[in-house]
Design an enzyme around this catalytic site. Structure first.
Site, PDB file in Angstrom:
ATOM      1  N   GLY A 188       0.787  -1.232   0.000  1.00 46.58           N
ATOM      2  CA  GLY A 188       0.000   0.000   0.000  1.00 46.58           C
ATOM      3  C   GLY A 188       0.813   1.274   0.000  1.00 46.58           C
ATOM      4  N   SER A 189       0.211   2.354  -0.472  1.00 48.16           N
ATOM      5  CA  SER A 189       0.894   3.635  -0.521  1.00 48.16           C
ATOM      6  C   SER A 189       0.074   4.638  -1.304  1.00 48.16           C
ATOM      7  CB  SER A 189       2.282   3.477  -1.141  1.00 48.16           C
ATOM      8  OG  SER A 189       3.005   4.663  -0.952  1.00 48.16           O
ATOM      9  N   ARG A 190       0.766   5.433  -2.169  1.00 45.41           N
ATOM     10  CA  ARG A 190       0.099   6.485  -2.907  1.00 45.41           C
ATOM     11  C   ARG A 190       0.770   6.684  -4.256  1.00 45.41           C
ATOM     12  NH1 ARG A 190       0.093  12.306  -0.245  1.00 45.41           N
ATOM     13  NH2 ARG A 190       0.938  13.247  -2.129  1.00 45.41           N
TER      14      ARG A 190
END
Length: 220
Positions: A188-190
């Site tokens: 996960g992240s952006r």
């Protein structure tokens, strides 16, 4: 659906560790307690399923369009604003950011076709992905894709609090195709997109995106 190659070692390691844990628990802790063993086995299966789902790649009908900027990731739109992009363009751009939760598909895709005119990787911190400084302080990559007509779009992979490794499959000077895999952010992240000011934004704040499917914007 298939599983991404980036998860092979992690899934294998997790599976072996959970098997070993259950074996040790059976022989040394819960041999006479079948309820505890069943509960441990259930938790282990759920944990393994959680790890496996990080690396899933669902079958999809991908979107293609020369004037369209396609979502590079699954997630939620958390930023739509005009901002100063200081690394490459050094001028004002339209920024669209997509937050990837641990439950989202984690593969990243090329938002458009063209030549990679710029690429950089930066090691860094692991602030939560929605932190204002995550775009400049976290582990990240910057990829700029230039279309034949000279229009450029910048994409930035940003690691979050859980992510500890960004993977990329592109290099400067390489020709890339829209919606093909360009990388992976583990756990996960952006992803940030920096678009020309005259681009028409097709998504709204809080909207859910599908990588390779959702049309984020249309170029002039």
């Amino acid at each position: 659906m298939r599983l991404h190659r980036e998860g092979t070692t992690i899934m294998l390691g997790t599976g072996l560790a959970l098997l070993a844990l259950n074996g040790l628990a059976y022989y040394f802790l819960f041999r006479e307690n079948s309820t505890a063993m069943w509960l441990l086995a259930l938790v282990s299966v759920l944990l393994f399923i959680l790890v496996v789902q990080f690396f899933r790649i669902p079958a999809r009908l991908l979107t293609l369009g020369e004037k369209q900027v396609i979502a590079p990731a699954d997630g939620t739109v958390v930023v739509i604003e005009e901002t100063e992009e200081g690394e490459y363009f050094k001028d004002k751009r339209r920024q669209v950011s997509i937050f990837m939760s641990p439950l989202n598909v984690h593969v990243n895709r090329n938002p458009l076709s063209g030549v990679v005119s710029y690429f950089r990787y930066y090691p860094g911190k692991y602030l939560v992905a929605w932190h204002p400084k995550s775009s400049t302080d976290n582990e990240r990559t910057t990829v700029v894709i230039q279309q034949p007509n000279g229009v450029e779009v910048l994409m930035r992979q940003i690691a979050g609090a859980l992510a500890r490794r960004i993977v990329w499959y592109v290099k400067e000077g390489e020709q890339v195709k829209q919606t093909e895999e360009m990388g992976f952010i583990k756990f996960g992240s952006r992803v940030d997109l920096y678009l020309p000011l005259d681009a028409k934004i097709n998504v709204k704040m809080g909207e859910k995106t599908k990588g390779g499917v959702t049309v984020v914007a249309e170029l002039a």
